[in-house]
Write a protein that holds these residues in place. Structure first.
Motif, PDB file in Angstrom:
ATOM      1  N   THR A   1      -4.383  17.881 -14.916  1.00  0.00           N
ATOM      2  CA  THR A   1      -4.441  18.407 -13.552  1.00  0.00           C
ATOM      3  C   THR A   1      -4.909  19.857 -13.572  1.00  0.00           C
TER       4      THR A   1
ATOM      5  N   PHE B   1       1.788  13.262  -9.590  1.00  0.00           N
ATOM      6  CA  PHE B   1       1.204  12.550  -8.448  1.00  0.00           C
ATOM      7  C   PHE B   1       2.131  12.589  -7.235  1.00  0.00           C
TER       8      PHE B   1
ATOM      9  N   ILE C   1      -5.278  16.383  -4.017  1.00  0.00           N
ATOM     10  CA  ILE C   1      -5.874  15.416  -4.940  1.00  0.00           C
ATOM     11  C   ILE C   1      -7.240  15.896  -5.406  1.00  0.00           C
TER      12      ILE C   1
ATOM     13  N   VAL D   1      -7.272  16.394  -9.386  1.00  0.00           N
ATOM     14  CA  VAL D   1      -7.929  15.285 -10.082  1.00  0.00           C
ATOM     15  C   VAL D   1      -9.420  15.546 -10.288  1.00  0.00           C
TER      16      VAL D   1
ATOM     17  N   TRP E   1      -1.212  13.112 -15.630  1.00  0.00           N
ATOM     18  CA  TRP E   1      -0.362  13.786 -14.663  1.00  0.00           C
ATOM     19  C   TRP E   1       0.795  14.490 -15.368  1.00  0.00           C
TER      20      TRP E   1
ATOM     21  N   TYR F   1      -0.447   4.986 -14.762  1.00  0.00           N
ATOM     22  CA  TYR F   1      -1.370   4.376 -13.820  1.00  0.00           C
ATOM     23  C   TYR F   1      -0.667   3.156 -13.208  1.00  0.00           C
TER      24      TYR F   1
ATOM     25  N   SER G   1       0.835   4.501  -7.844  1.00  0.00           N
ATOM     26  CA  SER G   1       0.408   4.886  -6.502  1.00  0.00           C
ATOM     27  C   SER G   1      -1.050   4.485  -6.310  1.00  0.00           C
TER      28      SER G   1
ATOM     29  N   HIS H   1      -3.415   7.498  -5.657  1.00  0.00           N
ATOM     30  CA  HIS H   1      -3.728   8.344  -6.804  1.00  0.00           C
ATOM     31  C   HIS H   1      -4.516   7.586  -7.869  1.00  0.00           C
ATOM     32  N   ASP H   2      -4.240   6.297  -8.015  1.00  0.00           N
ATOM     33  CA  ASP H   2      -5.045   5.485  -8.925  1.00  0.00           C
ATOM     34  C   ASP H   2      -6.510   5.471  -8.487  1.00  0.00           C
TER      35      ASP H   2
ATOM     36  N   ALA I   1      -8.064   7.727  -6.775  1.00  0.00           N
ATOM     37  CA  ALA I   1      -8.656   9.043  -7.019  1.00  0.00           C
ATOM     38  C   ALA I   1      -9.073   9.192  -8.477  1.00  0.00           C
TER      39      ALA I   1
END
Length: 226
Positions: free
Chosen positions: A153, A159, A168, A172, A192, A198, A201, A204-205, A207
């Protein structure tokens, strides 16, 4: 990507066809000899793992070296990762993997201690004796020539705290662009804060996928993304 059966995976583990991941954070010079002894033991019993080796494992489902693989991971972007850990890896023929919190590296050295304490970056006494705590971009670029660097990050966020589109983008996407601009190489992986997996979310996945990462490192596994 080849998906080996459960029995095939068990057989490979019995034959030592696996990769061990060992996580480190600050590696102060005062603990250099201890780290050197530990890494030397790993270098004796395990094979180094390059990015190409990891790609091959996921593409074929088979580990191709005589010894199991080792990925030593040095988190955050501490200066001592470049001055202590990386030279030891070089001496021992190991490939180090360095997840960088890019805003830590970008932070003015005068404020790096405050940044670290505000962003879950642990410090030992040696880190706080004055001077720069984080790597600089020249050190990051040099590391990328012989090891693997990738974003942890920008602000060392999880996340669960990077919630807005702007968060994000910064954590990311922008962290990836910053590293790639410095190294001239693709940033292949992402991780993260807290090593979240993974699959926790969808937002976030997505992204991580859209940013073009191939891997997401987590506490219990390395996820192949693209």
């Amino acid at each position: 990507m080849t998906q080996p059966s459960f029995q095939a995976q068990r057989d490979q583990l019995r034959r030592g066809h696996f990769i061990r991941v060992v996580n480190y954070h600050s590696t102060p010079n005062s603990a250099r000899e201890e780290l050197a002894a530990e890494l030397a033991g790993f270098a004796r019993d395990y094979a180094p793992v390059t990015l190409e080796d990891l790609d091959r494992l996921f593409e074929t489902g088979t580990w191709h070296k005589d010894k199991p693989g080792l990925i030593p991971v040095f988190y955050e972007g501490y200066r001592n990762s470049a001055t202590v850990a990386a030279p030891l890896c070089d001496e021992l023929g190991l490939t180090g993997w360095f997840p960088i919190a890019t805003s830590f590296v970008e932070c003015d050295p005068e404020y790096q201690e405050a940044f670290a304490r505000a962003h879950w970056i642990s410090l030992v006494e040696e880190d706080t004796r004055g001077g720069r705590i984080a790597m600089n971009w020249d050190e990051v670029a040099a590391l990328s020539q012989r090891h693997v660097v990738f974003p942890h990050t920008a602000h060392h966020e999880g996340f669960d705290t990077a919630l807005s589109d702007a968060d994000i983008q910064r954590e990311v996407v922008d962290s990836k662009r910053a590293l790639e601009a410095v190294t001239g190489q693709e940033a292949p992986a992402f991780v993260w804060l807290h090593g979240s997996s993974y699959g926790q979310s969808p937002l976030h996945d997505q992204a991580v996928r859209d940013a073009g990462y191939r891997y997401q490192f987590a506490n219990t596994m390395i996820h192949r993304i693209n």
